[in-house]
Write a protein that holds these residues in place. Structure first.
Motif, PDB file in Angstrom:
ATOM      1  N   ILE A 154       0.829  -1.203   0.000  1.00  0.00           N
ATOM      2  CA  ILE A 154       0.000   0.000   0.000  1.00  0.00           C
ATOM      3  C   ILE A 154       0.866   1.256   0.000  1.00  0.00           C
ATOM      4  CG2 ILE A 154      -1.614   1.352   1.400  1.00  0.00           C
ATOM      5  CD1 ILE A 154      -2.940  -1.273   2.196  1.00  0.00           C
ATOM      6  N   PHE A 155       1.966   1.220   0.757  1.00  0.00           N
ATOM      7  CA  PHE A 155       2.844   2.394   0.810  1.00  0.00           C
ATOM      8  C   PHE A 155       3.495   2.646  -0.544  1.00  0.00           C
ATOM      9  CE2 PHE A 155       6.861   4.581   1.631  1.00  0.00           C
ATOM     10  CZ  PHE A 155       6.389   5.695   2.314  1.00  0.00           C
ATOM     11  N   ILE A 156       4.018   1.585  -1.189  1.00  0.00           N
ATOM     12  CA  ILE A 156       4.646   1.762  -2.499  1.00  0.00           C
ATOM     13  C   ILE A 156       3.604   2.207  -3.521  1.00  0.00           C
ATOM     14  CG2 ILE A 156       5.842   0.585  -4.389  1.00  0.00           C
ATOM     15  CD1 ILE A 156       7.186  -1.202  -2.332  1.00  0.00           C
ATOM     16  N   ALA A 157       2.404   1.644  -3.445  1.00  0.00           N
ATOM     17  CA  ALA A 157       1.335   2.074  -4.354  1.00  0.00           C
ATOM     18  C   ALA A 157       1.035   3.555  -4.177  1.00  0.00           C
ATOM     19  CB  ALA A 157       0.079   1.236  -4.096  1.00  0.00           C
ATOM     20  N   ARG A 158       0.999   3.988  -2.932  1.00  0.00           N
ATOM     21  CA  ARG A 158       0.671   5.403  -2.640  1.00  0.00           C
ATOM     22  C   ARG A 158       1.661   6.369  -3.271  1.00  0.00           C
ATOM     23  NH1 ARG A 158       0.509   9.961  -2.168  1.00  0.00           N
ATOM     24  NH2 ARG A 158      -0.239  11.333  -0.491  1.00  0.00           N
ATOM     25  N   ILE A 159       2.935   5.971  -3.404  1.00  0.00           N
ATOM     26  CA  ILE A 159       3.958   6.893  -3.902  1.00  0.00           C
ATOM     27  C   ILE A 159       4.320   6.647  -5.376  1.00  0.00           C
ATOM     28  CG2 ILE A 159       4.957   7.187  -1.602  1.00  0.00           C
ATOM     29  CD1 ILE A 159       7.203   5.267  -2.398  1.00  0.00           C
ATOM     30  N   SER A 160       3.554   5.777  -6.080  1.00  0.00           N
ATOM     31  CA  SER A 160       3.959   5.341  -7.419  1.00  0.00           C
ATOM     32  C   SER A 160       3.044   5.798  -8.543  1.00  0.00           C
ATOM     33  CB  SER A 160       4.059   3.813  -7.449  1.00  0.00           C
ATOM     34  OG  SER A 160       5.038   3.356  -6.545  1.00  0.00           O
ATOM     35  N   LYS A 161       2.163   6.693  -8.270  1.00  0.00           N
ATOM     36  CA  LYS A 161       1.256   7.203  -9.308  1.00  0.00           C
ATOM     37  C   LYS A 161       2.055   7.835 -10.453  1.00  0.00           C
ATOM     38  CE  LYS A 161      -2.699  10.346  -9.850  1.00  0.00           C
ATOM     39  NZ  LYS A 161      -3.561  11.328  -9.134  1.00  0.00           N
ATOM     40  N   GLY A 162       1.644   7.533 -11.684  1.00  0.00           N
ATOM     41  CA  GLY A 162       2.265   8.146 -12.847  1.00  0.00           C
ATOM     42  C   GLY A 162       3.360   7.333 -13.499  1.00  0.00           C
ATOM     43  N   ARG A 163       3.737   6.200 -12.919  1.00  0.00           N
ATOM     44  CA  ARG A 163       4.786   5.364 -13.501  1.00  0.00           C
ATOM     45  C   ARG A 163       4.160   4.226 -14.298  1.00  0.00           C
ATOM     46  NH1 ARG A 163       9.299   7.382 -11.413  1.00  0.00           N
ATOM     47  NH2 ARG A 163       9.139   8.436  -9.396  1.00  0.00           N
ATOM     48  N   THR A 164       4.837   3.793 -15.378  1.00  0.00           N
ATOM     49  CA  THR A 164       4.324   2.665 -16.149  1.00  0.00           C
ATOM     50  C   THR A 164       4.545   1.377 -15.367  1.00  0.00           C
ATOM     51  OG1 THR A 164       6.408   2.236 -17.292  1.00  0.00           O
ATOM     52  CG2 THR A 164       4.897   3.830 -18.308  1.00  0.00           C
ATOM     53  N   ILE A 165       3.808   0.346 -15.741  1.00  0.00           N
ATOM     54  CA  ILE A 165       3.945  -0.940 -15.059  1.00  0.00           C
ATOM     55  C   ILE A 165       5.363  -1.484 -15.211  1.00  0.00           C
ATOM     56  CG2 ILE A 165       3.218  -3.367 -15.159  1.00  0.00           C
ATOM     57  CD1 ILE A 165       0.368  -2.403 -15.597  1.00  0.00           C
ATOM     58  N   LYS A 166       5.944  -1.341 -16.401  1.00  0.00           N
ATOM     59  CA  LYS A 166       7.315  -1.826 -16.612  1.00  0.00           C
ATOM     60  C   LYS A 166       8.298  -1.064 -15.741  1.00  0.00           C
ATOM     61  CE  LYS A 166       8.833  -3.130 -20.637  1.00  0.00           C
ATOM     62  NZ  LYS A 166       9.307  -3.160 -22.041  1.00  0.00           N
ATOM     63  N   GLU A 167       8.198   0.272 -15.717  1.00  0.00           N
ATOM     64  CA  GLU A 167       9.097   1.074 -14.890  1.00  0.00           C
ATOM     65  C   GLU A 167       8.911   0.747 -13.416  1.00  0.00           C
ATOM     66  OE1 GLU A 167       9.960   5.813 -13.832  1.00  0.00           O
ATOM     67  OE2 GLU A 167       8.136   5.215 -14.902  1.00  0.00           O
ATOM     68  N   PHE A 168       7.658   0.594 -13.017  1.00  0.00           N
ATOM     69  CA  PHE A 168       7.342   0.278 -11.623  1.00  0.00           C
ATOM     70  C   PHE A 168       7.979  -1.041 -11.198  1.00  0.00           C
ATOM     71  CE2 PHE A 168       4.682  -2.079  -8.658  1.00  0.00           C
ATOM     72  CZ  PHE A 168       4.533  -1.184  -7.615  1.00  0.00           C
ATOM     73  N   LEU A 169       7.766  -2.089 -11.987  1.00  0.00           N
ATOM     74  CA  LEU A 169       8.283  -3.409 -11.615  1.00  0.00           C
ATOM     75  C   LEU A 169       9.808  -3.455 -11.695  1.00  0.00           C
ATOM     76  CD1 LEU A 169       5.631  -5.760 -13.262  1.00  0.00           C
ATOM     77  CD2 LEU A 169       6.001  -5.356 -10.827  1.00  0.00           C
ATOM     78  N   PHE A 170      10.381  -2.782 -12.664  1.00  0.00           N
ATOM     79  CA  PHE A 170      11.841  -2.721 -12.737  1.00  0.00           C
ATOM     80  C   PHE A 170      12.393  -2.060 -11.478  1.00  0.00           C
ATOM     81  CE2 PHE A 170      15.862  -0.679 -13.783  1.00  0.00           C
ATOM     82  CZ  PHE A 170      16.558  -1.712 -14.396  1.00  0.00           C
ATOM     83  N   GLY A 171      11.773  -0.955 -11.067  1.00  0.00           N
ATOM     84  CA  GLY A 171      12.243  -0.223  -9.888  1.00  0.00           C
ATOM     85  C   GLY A 171      12.019  -0.971  -8.595  1.00  0.00           C
ATOM     86  N   VAL A 172      10.945  -1.754  -8.507  1.00  0.00           N
ATOM     87  CA  VAL A 172      10.614  -2.450  -7.261  1.00  0.00           C
ATOM     88  C   VAL A 172      11.327  -3.800  -7.150  1.00  0.00           C
ATOM     89  CG1 VAL A 172       8.738  -3.482  -5.916  1.00  0.00           C
ATOM     90  CG2 VAL A 172       8.397  -1.279  -7.029  1.00  0.00           C
ATOM     91  N   LEU A 173      11.546  -4.475  -8.286  1.00  0.00           N
ATOM     92  CA  LEU A 173      12.138  -5.820  -8.241  1.00  0.00           C
ATOM     93  C   LEU A 173      13.663  -5.797  -8.312  1.00  0.00           C
ATOM     94  CD1 LEU A 173       9.184  -6.771  -8.746  1.00  0.00           C
ATOM     95  CD2 LEU A 173      10.125  -8.473 -10.310  1.00  0.00           C
ATOM     96  N   LEU A 174      14.207  -5.141  -9.306  1.00  0.00           N
ATOM     97  CA  LEU A 174      15.626  -5.314  -9.614  1.00  0.00           C
ATOM     98  C   LEU A 174      16.543  -4.401  -8.812  1.00  0.00           C
ATOM     99  CD1 LEU A 174      15.397  -5.792 -13.492  1.00  0.00           C
ATOM    100  CD2 LEU A 174      15.404  -7.511 -11.689  1.00  0.00           C
ATOM    101  N   LEU A 175      16.249  -3.111  -8.748  1.00  0.00           N
ATOM    102  CA  LEU A 175      17.155  -2.186  -8.064  1.00  0.00           C
ATOM    103  C   LEU A 175      17.276  -2.471  -6.566  1.00  0.00           C
ATOM    104  CD1 LEU A 175      16.373   1.217  -9.851  1.00  0.00           C
ATOM    105  CD2 LEU A 175      18.270  -0.368 -10.254  1.00  0.00           C
ATOM    106  N   PRO A 176      16.169  -2.677  -5.837  1.00  0.00           N
ATOM    107  CA  PRO A 176      16.312  -2.993  -4.407  1.00  0.00           C
ATOM    108  C   PRO A 176      17.058  -4.306  -4.169  1.00  0.00           C
ATOM    109  CG  PRO A 176      14.071  -2.308  -4.889  1.00  0.00           C
ATOM    110  CD  PRO A 176      14.749  -2.527  -6.205  1.00  0.00           C
ATOM    111  N   SER A 177      16.834  -5.302  -5.043  1.00  0.00           N
ATOM    112  CA  SER A 177      17.542  -6.575  -4.889  1.00  0.00           C
ATOM    113  C   SER A 177      19.040  -6.373  -5.023  1.00  0.00           C
ATOM    114  CB  SER A 177      17.057  -7.578  -5.950  1.00  0.00           C
ATOM    115  OG  SER A 177      15.693  -7.864  -5.783  1.00  0.00           O
ATOM    116  N   LEU A 178      19.449  -5.567  -6.001  1.00  0.00           N
ATOM    117  CA  LEU A 178      20.875  -5.299  -6.199  1.00  0.00           C
ATOM    118  C   LEU A 178      21.475  -4.600  -4.988  1.00  0.00           C
ATOM    119  CD1 LEU A 178      23.327  -5.403  -8.052  1.00  0.00           C
ATOM    120  CD2 LEU A 178      22.568  -3.224  -9.056  1.00  0.00           C
ATOM    121  N   VAL A 179      20.746  -3.637  -4.415  1.00  0.00           N
ATOM    122  CA  VAL A 179      21.235  -2.942  -3.221  1.00  0.00           C
ATOM    123  C   VAL A 179      21.388  -3.923  -2.057  1.00  0.00           C
ATOM    124  CG1 VAL A 179      20.686  -1.174  -1.491  1.00  0.00           C
ATOM    125  CG2 VAL A 179      20.324  -0.702  -3.920  1.00  0.00           C
ATOM    126  N   CYS A 180      20.423  -4.826  -1.901  1.00  0.00           N
ATOM    127  CA  CYS A 180      20.528  -5.845  -0.843  1.00  0.00           C
ATOM    128  C   CYS A 180      21.754  -6.727  -1.054  1.00  0.00           C
ATOM    129  CB  CYS A 180      19.268  -6.711  -0.823  1.00  0.00           C
ATOM    130  SG  CYS A 180      17.793  -5.883  -0.182  1.00  0.00           S
TER     131      CYS A 180
END
Length: 502
Positions: A329-355
């Motif tokens: 819900i928090f990520i949804a609240r701050i993600s308005k205006g992004r495409t589904i591809k951009e959203f999933l790329f940003g949520v799946l790949l970048l945080p995993s790499l940082v971890c």
């Protein structure tokens, strides 16, 4: 409390029952949750493994499908936050504090205390330790967050639905049922899963801050000190949630990502730099190579291996699921205006790499000390292992103090985000819930954390997580089916509009 819904009062009642039960009869609550947890782990371990892998595959499909170009929101909507602020907030809410807690403790445990596959203390055990740390904190976890966030954002910004779990299930069950008792049941489940998930993390965070203070300044490492830390942090994260997303939460997330990056870079420089780079590269390769084997490994004929999987992999999958309604819900609240591809790329790949980078720097620095016999990090408690590692490197005291600051701010950013989301869930999806509601949820979360830590420590937290996650796992399946059903009906009309403009 005028805007509080029935969901608020039902969830408050359930939470208070657990808090009072834990305060009055802690041993009874501990034994009760332990019995339920044992049954869930033995009977539903396969379910958790299959579900999380299928969620990940579904996210990958959506990213590269015809739906990937669809925007979360109306065609003219632009993102509310910059990419850097967006990433800082979603990462701080989703992983921050737990990541700092486990970056040294988990690799050390896998390598020198209880290895998942090979003999402890060997070179192979060290390599397996880092690989499984990548596995537990990588793309699987973020896929669980990502699918819940995506579904919520789509129904909120594309279909104009309230920011509620029940609203995402309307295509399956109909509006009448979702506005009635069944819808409220789904929303109460989401609220309770969030409270338990965040309470567990508050327990881990307060324990590590207390352990760090004891290690550095010789303060008592007791439940009383941990309770004081929890009280101070509660005041701070309630104030942050009070100020809203655009101020306190955003600013704290940006500050803490900067401090965490500074801590990471300094340890990378003063630590075994080349060994870190070599281990990171090798582990990334084995993580990719053994990806599906780890994803479905259940060891049905080996009781010892199965116990390890239950204690680590299944526990983590339950943790991510229990956090999914809050983080989603928090990520949804701050993600308005992004495409589904951009959203999933940003949520799946970048945080995993940082971890992965965090585990490589902190985990390898710890493993190297134990391998060379410089310090027996495996003999430290979970809460103090990070500080034991930092003490052996240059700038150790400074890095330890910086670590406590980072943990404290991650503590606040995770909890204030959760407080904000609980307010949304219990006020019919309001994007700006009343401060009185947010304060109430902040106090309830901390009370739950204090009681759970008191009656069962780390094991008690794990029990509550696994129990709360199971029913919400079924909700995630229903949300995914509902989303796919609805987006298939909407996508053709959007394509026709694009074709007309072209």
């Amino acid at each position: 409390m005028k805007k509080a819904t029935q969901v608020f009062w039902y969830a408050i009642a359930i939470s208070l029952i657990v808090v009072i039960w834990g305060a009055v009869a802690p041993e009874n609550l501990n034994s009760f949750t332990s019995a339920i947890t044992s049954e869930i782990l033995m009977d539903f371990g396969w379910f958790y493994l299959l579900l999380v892998l299928l969620i990940l595959l579904f996210c990958v499909y959506l990213m590269f499908s015809r739906f990937g170009r669809m925007k979360l929101g109306k065609e003219g909507d632009e993102p509310e936050f910059s990419r850097s602020s967006w990433f800082a907030m979603l990462f701080s809410a989703g992983m921050g504090m737990g990541l700092v807690f486990w970056t040294t403790a988990e690799p050390i445990s896998h390598a020198f205390i209880n290895s998942p596959l090979v003999k402890e203390g060997t070179d192979e055990a060290v390599k397996e330790a880092l690989k499984y740390s990548f596995f537990h904190w990588g793309i699987h976890a973020w896929a669980v967050y990502g699918i819940v966030a995506l579904v919520l954002a789509y129904f909120k910004f594309n279909r104009g639905a309230p920011g509620l779990i029940s609203a995402t299930l309307t295509p399956l069950f109909g509006e009448k049922l979702m506005r009635g008792a069944l819808g409220k049941l789904f929303d109460v489940l989401a609220v309770f899963a969030t409270i338990v998930g965040v309470a567990a993390t508050l327990g881990f965070g307060s324990a590590q801050i207390t352990g760090g203070l004891s290690f550095l300044f010789d303060t008592p490492n007791s439940f009383l000190i941990q309770l004081i830390v929890l009280v101070v942090a509660t005041v701070l994260f309630i104030l942050s949630a009070w100020s809203g997303i655009g101020r306190g939460i955003k600013y704290l997330s940006n500050i803490n990502m900067g401090l965490a990056a500074l801590l990471l870079i300094l340890l990378f420089i003063v630590g075994p730099t080349m060994y870190i780079l070599n281990m990171f590269t090798h582990t990334l390769g084995t993580y990719i190579t053994d990806f599906f084997h780890m994803s479905l490994r259940l060891a049905p004929l080996d009781e010892e291996d199965r116990s390890w999987i239950n204690s680590w992999t299944i526990f983590y999958w339950a943790w991510w699921i229990s956090w999914a309604p809050f983080v989603g819900i928090f990520i949804a609240r701050i993600s308005k205006g992004r495409t589904i591809k951009e959203f999933l790329f940003g949520v799946l790949l970048l945080p995993s790499l940082v971890c992965f980078i965090f585990f490589a720097v902190f985990g390898v620095s710890a493993l190297r000390l134990e391998q060379l016999g410089i310090s027996a990090i495996s003999e430290f408690s979970l809460e103090t292992s990070t500080f034991g590692v930092l003490a052996e490197y240059p700038l150790g005291t400074f890095l330890s103090i910086l670590t406590i600051v980072v943990i404290a701010i991650f503590f606040i950013t995770s909890a204030d985000s959760a407080t904000f989301v609980l307010g949304m869930l219990s006020t019919n999806g309001s994007l700006n819930p009343a401060n009185s509601v947010k304060v109430t949820w902040g106090l309830v979360q901390s009370a739950m954390a204090a009681v759970v830590v008191f009656f069962g420590g780390t094991q008690g937290l794990q029990n509550m997580l696994i129990i709360a996650a199971l029913p919400f796992a079924i909700v995630i399946i229903l949300m995914s089916i509902s989303f796919l059903k609805d987006i298939r009906s909407v996508a053709p009309s959007q394509k026709r509009r694009r074709d007309k403009r072209n």
